[in-house]
Write a protein that holds these residues in place. Structure first.
Motif, short mmCIF file in Angstrom:
data_model
loop_
_atom_site.label_atom_id
_atom_site.label_comp_id
_atom_site.label_asym_id
_atom_site.label_seq_id
_atom_site.Cartn_x
_atom_site.Cartn_y
_atom_site.Cartn_z
N UNK A 15 -3.69 20.88 31.80
CA UNK A 15 -3.05 20.16 30.88
C UNK A 15 -1.42 18.40 31.26
N UNK A 16 -1.42 18.39 30.51
CA UNK A 16 -0.41 17.40 30.76
C UNK A 16 0.78 18.06 31.04
N UNK A 17 1.16 19.60 30.38
CA UNK A 17 2.89 20.06 29.77
C UNK A 17 2.16 20.54 31.25
N UNK A 18 1.36 21.75 31.54
CA UNK A 18 1.78 22.28 33.09
C UNK A 18 1.78 21.20 34.90
N UNK A 19 0.63 19.86 34.18
CA UNK A 19 1.53 19.24 35.59
C UNK A 19 2.52 18.54 35.38
N UNK A 20 2.98 18.68 34.33
CA UNK A 20 4.30 17.90 33.94
C UNK A 20 5.41 19.14 34.67
N UNK A 21 5.27 20.26 34.50
CA UNK A 21 5.87 21.58 34.56
C UNK A 21 6.17 21.49 36.17
N UNK A 23 9.86 26.10 35.57
CA UNK A 23 9.18 27.00 35.94
C UNK A 23 8.49 27.83 34.26
N UNK A 24 7.78 27.78 33.76
CA UNK A 24 6.92 28.54 32.95
C UNK A 24 7.50 29.62 31.95
N UNK A 25 7.94 30.02 32.77
CA UNK A 25 8.53 31.47 32.56
C UNK A 25 9.97 31.34 31.94
N UNK A 26 10.53 30.52 33.02
CA UNK A 26 11.59 30.10 31.83
C UNK A 26 11.63 29.44 30.67
N UNK A 27 10.42 29.11 30.23
CA UNK A 27 11.22 28.05 28.75
C UNK A 27 9.69 29.02 27.77
N UNK A 28 9.27 29.83 28.22
CA UNK A 28 8.35 30.79 27.02
C UNK A 28 9.19 31.24 26.25
N UNK A 29 10.61 31.17 26.23
CA UNK A 29 11.57 32.01 25.17
C UNK A 29 11.71 31.00 24.24
N UNK A 30 11.79 29.76 24.14
CA UNK A 30 12.27 28.20 23.37
C UNK A 30 11.04 27.78 22.55
N UNK A 76 10.27 22.96 19.54
CA UNK A 76 11.22 22.15 20.52
C UNK A 76 12.27 22.15 21.33
N UNK A 77 12.92 23.04 21.97
CA UNK A 77 13.68 23.61 23.06
C UNK A 77 12.62 23.19 24.27
N UNK A 78 11.76 23.74 24.58
CA UNK A 78 9.99 22.98 25.38
C UNK A 78 10.55 21.52 25.61
N UNK A 79 10.61 20.76 24.58
CA UNK A 79 10.46 19.90 24.61
C UNK A 79 11.77 18.98 25.56
N UNK A 80 12.83 20.29 25.02
CA UNK A 80 14.04 19.04 25.57
C UNK A 80 14.38 19.34 26.68
N UNK A 81 13.99 20.69 27.40
CA UNK A 81 13.55 21.05 28.95
C UNK A 81 12.80 19.97 29.37
#
Length: 196
Positions: free
Chosen positions: A133-139, A145-152, A155-160
């Motif tokens: 996915x675009x999200x995974x490719x962009x990360x 790190x996907x794990x770091x963003x999991x709890x966000x 909106x928080x993930x989009x900011x990161x």
């Protein structure tokens, strides 16, 4: 409260182009508005009051805009064919800036290629996408790190993602749009080899 009417998304919203939103609202960052969804490029002709899906659109959009600014600083999406890049540039004309970061993950460019294509003074980073996915490719591209963003929150993930993207300064091969059209392959069916 951060309103879409106070951001560069206003025009696209008024034109009815922001569709199927997973996020269309303020992010965690004050004064920032986020959008995740689909952007309509070409509308079908509508008869009477029926609502038809767009004839052409870009999917998996992740973008942010700041209150009081006339341009969108960060935008990324999935483009079904490289050829559609001019449609995207046309729809967003005046809304993207030379300083912005724009990532276009494209179905039909060589999987080993990464390009910079300039249209009307705006530079697009054009990258291949395989089955992700675009999200995974962009990360992956931004070393997040996907794990770091999991709890966000969304909106928080989009900011990161947006903050990391705005600091991105790697350089790719510079080509013209015409060269990209020459080099692009056929559009792949992304579901062809998937188990049912």
């Amino acid at each position: 409260m951060t309103s879409i009417a106070d951001t560069a998304f206003k025009t696209l919203e008024e034109q009815g182009r922001l569709l199927n939103a997973v996020l269309k609202g303020p992010t965690e960052k004050p004064g920032r508005f986020g959008f995740r969804g689909e952007l309509a490029l070409i509308f079908q002709e509508q008869l009477a009051d029926e609502k038809r899906p767009p004839e052409r659109s870009v999917d998996q959009v992740i973008a942010v805009a700041n209150v009081g600014e006339s341009t969108i600083p960060f935008f990324c999406c999935y483009l079904h064919s490289f050829e559609w890049l001019t449609d995207l540039a046309q729809v967003t004309k005046g809304l993207f800036s030379p300083e912005g970061k724009y990532f276009i993950f494209c179905n039909n460019i060589d999987l080993l290629s990464k390009y910079e294509v300039e249209i009307d003074g705006v530079t697009y980073n054009v990258l291949p996408i395989d089955e992700s996915t675009v999200y995974n490719e962009l990360l992956e591209l931004l070393y997040l790190d996907k794990g770091d963003l999991k709890k966000l929150t969304t909106g928080g993930k989009t900011d990161a993602v947006a903050d990391a993207a705005l600091g991105f300064n790697a350089k790719f091969d510079v080509i013209s749009y015409a060269q990209g059209v020459e080099r692009m392959g056929p559009v792949r069916n992304r579901n062809a080899n998937r188990p049912v």
